[in-house]
Design an enzyme around this catalytic site. Structure first.
Site, short mmCIF file in Angstrom:
data_model
loop_
_atom_site.label_atom_id
_atom_site.label_comp_id
_atom_site.label_asym_id
_atom_site.label_seq_id
_atom_site.Cartn_x
_atom_site.Cartn_y
_atom_site.Cartn_z
N THR A 2 0.67 -1.22 -0.06
CA THR A 2 -0.12 0.03 -0.02
C THR A 2 1.00 1.30 -0.12
O THR A 2 0.41 2.45 -0.34
CB THR A 2 -0.89 0.07 1.15
OG1 THR A 2 -0.23 -0.43 2.31
CG2 THR A 2 -2.09 -0.91 0.92
N ASN A 56 1.74 -12.59 1.66
CA ASN A 56 2.22 -12.24 2.75
C ASN A 56 1.65 -11.07 3.65
O ASN A 56 1.70 -10.87 4.98
CB ASN A 56 3.82 -11.81 2.38
CG ASN A 56 4.59 -10.91 3.34
OD1 ASN A 56 4.85 -11.63 4.36
ND2 ASN A 56 4.67 -9.78 3.22
N SER A 86 1.28 -17.77 10.70
CA SER A 86 2.22 -17.44 11.67
C SER A 86 2.19 -18.52 12.67
O SER A 86 0.84 -19.45 12.76
CB SER A 86 1.34 -16.03 12.47
OG SER A 86 2.11 -15.98 13.52
N TYR A 143 -6.58 -12.17 14.85
CA TYR A 143 -5.43 -12.39 14.08
C TYR A 143 -4.93 -14.09 13.92
O TYR A 143 -4.80 -14.63 12.90
CB TYR A 143 -4.21 -11.61 14.75
CG TYR A 143 -2.78 -11.93 13.87
CD1 TYR A 143 -2.54 -11.14 12.78
CD2 TYR A 143 -1.90 -13.05 14.30
CE1 TYR A 143 -1.10 -11.35 11.93
CE2 TYR A 143 -0.41 -12.82 13.54
CZ TYR A 143 -0.34 -12.18 12.34
OH TYR A 143 0.80 -12.14 11.68
N CYS A 144 -5.04 -14.74 15.18
CA CYS A 144 -4.70 -16.17 15.08
C CYS A 144 -5.88 -16.97 14.36
O CYS A 144 -5.73 -17.69 13.73
CB CYS A 144 -4.87 -16.72 16.66
SG CYS A 144 -3.66 -16.06 17.46
N ALA A 145 -7.13 -16.32 14.37
CA ALA A 145 -8.42 -17.19 13.77
C ALA A 145 -7.95 -16.90 12.07
O ALA A 145 -8.17 -17.89 11.45
CB ALA A 145 -9.60 -16.36 13.78
N SER A 146 -7.51 -15.79 11.65
CA SER A 146 -7.20 -15.41 10.26
C SER A 146 -6.11 -16.30 9.70
O SER A 146 -6.05 -16.82 8.73
CB SER A 146 -7.00 -14.04 10.07
OG SER A 146 -5.55 -13.68 10.29
N LYS A 147 -4.80 -16.38 10.55
CA LYS A 147 -3.75 -17.20 10.49
C LYS A 147 -4.12 -18.67 10.31
O LYS A 147 -3.69 -19.40 9.49
CB LYS A 147 -2.60 -17.07 11.10
CG LYS A 147 -2.14 -15.66 10.97
CD LYS A 147 -1.77 -15.29 9.49
CE LYS A 147 -1.26 -13.93 9.27
NZ LYS A 147 -0.74 -13.67 8.00
#
Lengths: 245, 78
Positions: free
Chosen positions: A38, A87, A139, A152-156
């Site tokens: 971005t 990434n 992650s 964040y953990c759910a997304s990873k």
């Protein structure tokens, strides 16, 4: 390290620490790289530093139309994407019971939704060409969990499950889908940690240090190479031993 | 053969790498032309692109032969 001469790679989040290291590593091995991010000035600076064989492709990954357009633009600009490195990621930390819908949605949309959409765009041409490498940067906390990072953990974790499904669907087309799960890596994201958090982390890492972007990039290089042709649906953990899974 | 049939045939030949003579109206993608389930999805996507139509999943499930595809596309374009 590996020979990626003439391979075309799109790296999302190339303006961040790990993304830049991945872009540099793939480029050093001969790949033509598409640098997504971005922050255009940062990407332009990286492109100037790399010299030839790179293209800047800015896009906002929280905008669905821009994600689809990015895929098409990358396919055209690079004349076929052989290697996709998802990434880019964001954090919006907060304790679970205090987490807002917005914090949850933003992280899931950028870290998981955009990966789904961009990969859908690029997996199809890879299937047609009967060759492709998809490397998703997840992650360690996607596997272990981390207080304050439920979103964040759910997304990873979601990324790992998605990768395994896609890996099974397109393995027959010679397209591999793998994850690299960094532990704590020196980057803008870990710079945000306070001293107490930092101390606790160091105590949990057998190597007693944070990793570098280059160390993550090495795993990406391997998974992007011809040498990794029989590896799919896997997650390589690069974490100094902090979680042995 | 109609124009649509010719275009369908061309896509099937290109995509599955089969000989043109084998691509008859009654040829089944999976049983006669050696397609797997991913091939059929890719063929449907190729038809959508070529003819500018949308083929929903439940309709795609009924397209088993070259003739099925031609018929569906003729109807969709009518």
């Amino acid at each position: 390290m590996f020979d990626l001469t003439g391979r075309k790679a799109l790296i999302t989040g190339a303006s961040g620490g790990i993304g830049e290291a991945v872009a540099r590593a793939l480029h050093a091995q001969g790949a033509i790289v598409g640098l997504h991010g971005t922050r255009v000035e940062k990407l332009e600076a990286l492109a100037a530093d790399l010299g030839s064989n790179c293209h800047v492709l800015a896009a906002n990954l929280s905008d669905r139309a821009e994600v689809a357009a990015l895929g098409k633009r990358a396919e055209e600009t690079l004349e076929g994407v052989d290697i996709l490195v998802n990434n880019a990621g964001i954090t919006r930390d907060g304790l679970f019971v205090r987490m807002t819908d917005e914090q949850w949605d933003d992280v899931i949309e950028v870290n998981l939704g955009s990966v789904f959409r961009l990969t859908r765009e690029l997996a199809h041409p890879m299937m047609r060409r009967r060759h492709g490498r998809i490397v998703n940067i997840t992650s360690v906390v996607g596997v272990t969990g981390n207080p304050g990072q439920a979103n964040y953990c759910a997304s990873k974790a979601g990324m790992i499950g998605m990768s395994k499904s896609l890996a099974q669907e397109i393995a027959s087309r010679n397209v591999t889908v793998n994850c690299v799960a960094p532990g704590f890596i020196e980057s803008a994201m870990t710079d945000k940690l306070n001293e107490k958090q930092r101390g606790a982390i160091m105590g949990a890492i057998p190597m007693s240090r944070m990793g570098t972007g280059a160390e993550v990039a090495s795993a990406v290089s391997y998974l992007s190479s011809n040498e990794a042709s029989y590896v799919t649906g896997q997650t390589i953990h690069v974490n100094g031993g902090m979680a042995m899974i | 053969m109609s124009d649509i049939a010719d275009r369908v045939k061309k896509i099937v030949v290109e995509h599955l790498g089969v000989e043109e003579e084998k691509v008859t109206e009654s040829a089944s993608f999976i049983d006669d032309l050696g397609a797997d389930s991913l091939d059929t999805v890719e063929l449907v996507m190729a038809f959508e692109e070529e003819f500018g139509i949308e083929i929903p999943d439940d309709a795609a499930d009924t397209i088993l032969t070259v003739g099925d595809a031609v018929k569906f596309i003729e109807k969709a374009q009518a």
